[in-house]
Design a protein around this motif. Sequence first.
Motif, PDB file in Angstrom:
ATOM      1  N   PRO A  98       0.809  -1.233   0.000  1.00 48.35           N
ATOM      2  CA  PRO A  98       0.000   0.000   0.000  1.00 48.35           C
ATOM      3  C   PRO A  98       0.833   1.269   0.000  1.00 48.35           C
ATOM      4  O   PRO A  98       0.429   2.263  -0.600  1.00 48.35           O
ATOM      5  CB  PRO A  98      -0.850  -0.115   1.264  1.00 48.35           C
ATOM      6  N   VAL A 105       6.533   9.117  -5.815  1.00 47.78           N
ATOM      7  CA  VAL A 105       5.559   9.503  -6.844  1.00 47.78           C
ATOM      8  C   VAL A 105       5.264  11.008  -6.770  1.00 47.78           C
ATOM      9  O   VAL A 105       5.183  11.687  -7.794  1.00 47.78           O
ATOM     10  CB  VAL A 105       4.254   8.678  -6.705  1.00 47.78           C
ATOM     11  N   GLY A 153      -4.723  10.890  -0.575  1.00 48.38           N
ATOM     12  CA  GLY A 153      -4.230   9.769   0.232  1.00 48.38           C
ATOM     13  C   GLY A 153      -2.751  10.022   0.505  1.00 48.38           C
ATOM     14  O   GLY A 153      -2.316  11.167   0.667  1.00 48.38           O
ATOM     15  N   THR A 211     -13.703   6.725 -11.130  1.00 50.67           N
ATOM     16  CA  THR A 211     -12.631   7.601 -11.621  1.00 50.67           C
ATOM     17  C   THR A 211     -12.233   7.306 -13.072  1.00 50.67           C
ATOM     18  O   THR A 211     -11.426   8.030 -13.646  1.00 50.67           O
ATOM     19  CB  THR A 211     -11.381   7.499 -10.718  1.00 50.67           C
ATOM     20  N   THR A 232      -0.068  10.928 -12.644  1.00 48.13           N
ATOM     21  CA  THR A 232       0.889   9.875 -12.259  1.00 48.13           C
ATOM     22  C   THR A 232       0.117   8.719 -11.629  1.00 48.13           C
ATOM     23  O   THR A 232       0.707   7.895 -10.928  1.00 48.13           O
ATOM     24  CB  THR A 232       1.931  10.397 -11.245  1.00 48.13           C
ATOM     25  N   ALA A 297       7.334   6.856 -12.010  1.00 48.98           N
ATOM     26  CA  ALA A 297       7.246   7.688 -10.802  1.00 48.98           C
ATOM     27  C   ALA A 297       7.677   6.926  -9.552  1.00 48.98           C
ATOM     28  O   ALA A 297       8.246   7.498  -8.630  1.00 48.98           O
ATOM     29  CB  ALA A 297       5.827   8.222 -10.640  1.00 48.98           C
TER      30      ALA A 297
HETATM   31  P1  NAI Z   1      -4.185   6.060  -1.257  1.00 50.19           P
HETATM   32  O1  NAI Z   1      -5.118   4.897  -1.166  1.00 50.19           O
HETATM   33  O2  NAI Z   1      -3.328   6.399  -0.100  1.00 50.19           O
HETATM   34  O3  NAI Z   1      -5.039   7.378  -1.625  1.00 50.19           O
HETATM   35  C1  NAI Z   1      -6.018   7.408  -2.609  1.00 50.19           C
HETATM   36  C2  NAI Z   1      -6.959   8.547  -2.246  1.00 50.19           C
HETATM   37  O4  NAI Z   1      -7.880   8.694  -3.325  1.00 50.19           O
HETATM   38  C3  NAI Z   1      -7.773   8.278  -0.971  1.00 50.19           C
HETATM   39  O5  NAI Z   1      -7.654   9.374  -0.085  1.00 50.19           O
HETATM   40  C4  NAI Z   1      -9.193   8.128  -1.480  1.00 50.19           C
HETATM   41  O6  NAI Z   1     -10.170   8.597  -0.567  1.00 50.19           O
HETATM   42  C5  NAI Z   1      -9.149   8.988  -2.736  1.00 50.19           C
HETATM   43  N1  NAI Z   1     -10.208   8.704  -3.684  1.00 50.19           N
HETATM   44  C6  NAI Z   1     -10.890   7.559  -3.890  1.00 50.19           C
HETATM   45  N2  NAI Z   1     -11.817   7.740  -4.840  1.00 50.19           N
HETATM   46  C7  NAI Z   1     -11.724   9.038  -5.240  1.00 50.19           C
HETATM   47  C8  NAI Z   1     -12.419   9.831  -6.179  1.00 50.19           C
HETATM   48  N3  NAI Z   1     -13.417   9.314  -6.902  1.00 50.19           N
HETATM   49  N4  NAI Z   1     -12.048  11.106  -6.316  1.00 50.19           N
HETATM   50  C9  NAI Z   1     -11.048  11.636  -5.590  1.00 50.19           C
HETATM   51  N5  NAI Z   1     -10.355  10.942  -4.672  1.00 50.19           N
HETATM   52  C10 NAI Z   1     -10.688   9.661  -4.507  1.00 50.19           C
HETATM   53  O7  NAI Z   1      -3.337   5.809  -2.566  1.00 50.19           O
HETATM   54  P2  NAI Z   1      -1.890   6.401  -2.932  1.00 50.19           P
HETATM   55  O8  NAI Z   1      -0.842   5.538  -2.340  1.00 50.19           O
HETATM   56  O9  NAI Z   1      -1.867   7.845  -2.641  1.00 50.19           O
HETATM   57  O10 NAI Z   1      -1.854   6.139  -4.515  1.00 50.19           O
HETATM   58  C11 NAI Z   1      -2.768   6.768  -5.392  1.00 50.19           C
HETATM   59  C12 NAI Z   1      -2.673   6.103  -6.761  1.00 50.19           C
HETATM   60  O11 NAI Z   1      -1.412   6.398  -7.338  1.00 50.19           O
HETATM   61  C13 NAI Z   1      -2.729   4.575  -6.729  1.00 50.19           C
HETATM   62  O12 NAI Z   1      -4.062   4.093  -6.730  1.00 50.19           O
HETATM   63  C14 NAI Z   1      -2.014   4.195  -7.991  1.00 50.19           C
HETATM   64  O13 NAI Z   1      -2.961   4.066  -9.033  1.00 50.19           O
HETATM   65  C15 NAI Z   1      -1.114   5.389  -8.281  1.00 50.19           C
HETATM   66  N6  NAI Z   1       0.314   5.064  -8.185  1.00 50.19           N
HETATM   67  C16 NAI Z   1       1.115   5.319  -9.266  1.00 50.19           C
HETATM   68  C17 NAI Z   1       2.468   5.028  -9.220  1.00 50.19           C
HETATM   69  C18 NAI Z   1       3.393   5.342 -10.367  1.00 50.19           C
HETATM   70  O14 NAI Z   1       4.529   4.863 -10.386  1.00 50.19           O
HETATM   71  N7  NAI Z   1       2.992   6.153 -11.345  1.00 50.19           N
HETATM   72  C19 NAI Z   1       3.054   4.407  -8.034  1.00 50.19           C
HETATM   73  C20 NAI Z   1       2.140   4.232  -6.931  1.00 50.19           C
HETATM   74  C21 NAI Z   1       0.811   4.531  -7.029  1.00 50.19           C
END
Ligand code: NAI
Length: 330
Positions: A98, A105, A153, A211, A232, A297
């Motif tokens: 998680p 990122v 998040g 989303t 990202t 990222a």
């Molecule tokens: P997280 O679970 O900590 O935060 C996600 C946030 O999005 C939560 O606060 C949640 O309430 C909110 N959310 C849910 N539905 C939503 C909506 N419809 N509108 C607005 N906000 C909404 O996740 P974290 O760790 O911050 O990661 C976010 C995303 O980043 C991951 O799901 C993944 O897809 C992406 N990611 C990309 C990476 C890359 O290398 N480019 C690496 C890691 C993650």
Amino acid sequence: MKIAFYSSQPYDITFFEKVNTSYQHTLIFHDYALNEDTVDLVKDITCICVFVNDKLTEAVLEKLYSKGVRLVALRCAGFNNIDIAAADKLGITVVRVPAYSPESVAEHALALILSLSRHIHRAYNRVRESNFSLNGLLGFELHNATVGIVGTGQIGTALAKILTGFGCNIIAYDPYPSDECVDLGVTYLDFKTLCQQADVISLHCPLNEQTHHLINESSLHDMKKGIMLINTSRGAMIDTQAAIDALKNKHIGYLGLDVYEQEENLFFQDLSDTIISDDMFERLLTFPNVLITGHQAFFTDRALTNIAETTLMNIQRFENHSECLHCCHI
Ligand code: NAI
């Protein structure tokens, strides 16, 4: 335990083998992706380890179950590429990482923002060609700019903390606002108002039904002319054709992408000797105000170490029948 890795790259082997010295699992690395075309190659394994572009549909999961797979360990945070409901029904445990380094990122999102706002990607090429003209490189300052963070998040919050130091006015949309962001002075708004007010929008929420194509013709229409859009998160959060149309009519001023809707056919491979048949991706590359990186990222030494440590710990806990710490549920 014997663990089969899919979509594995040389750096996966390096980091996982290093961390595995404390576990002594048997690691088998496959460089191809796991999906409906390759699932028949799986045999004699309880645990598989997959990444962002392996596609575990219900049909793939059913085949995996019939071949003895009981644990899917994602070596990433997002789990939109797995049918979690089908895995639950079959009794396959799905674990993920998680948080391995939200800052990795968030800092990459910032790198895209600053590169675009100061045209660094163009300046780099110009100077190497001895072209020192500044025409076309006029930038804008982040200080006092309004930045909209969608999803606060772990990564969105890390970005908010960084942007506070730049003196930005930070607004956010998240159905579950974060106390930490409120304490930082972030103002929560509904999505439409955020689109109307922001100079820069950065996406940090998971890809799901709500989303998917969050950025579409209608939400783009709500945004200021000249908006900077940064993704990202996951490619399918942006309707790529709508983004191309908005770039052509100059409504989008800057587009920074680390993810792309059809990235599984492109990213993580060296395709420099081939002809790319994805016309949408190729069209994006023609715009001087578009900057694309290939899902990098997360790609820092700290993040890869944390990914390997958490993944192998998740697997060890499954083997020991310990409580699951990072299980994915719908
Ligand atoms: P997280 O679970 O900590 O935060 C996600 C946030 O999005 C939560 O606060 C949640 O309430 C909110 N959310 C849910 N539905 C939503 C909506 N419809 N509108 C607005 N906000 C909404 O996740 P974290 O760790 O911050 O990661 C976010 C995303 O980043 C991951 O799901 C993944 O897809 C992406 N990611 C990309 C990476 C890359 O290398 N480019 C690496 C890691 C993650």
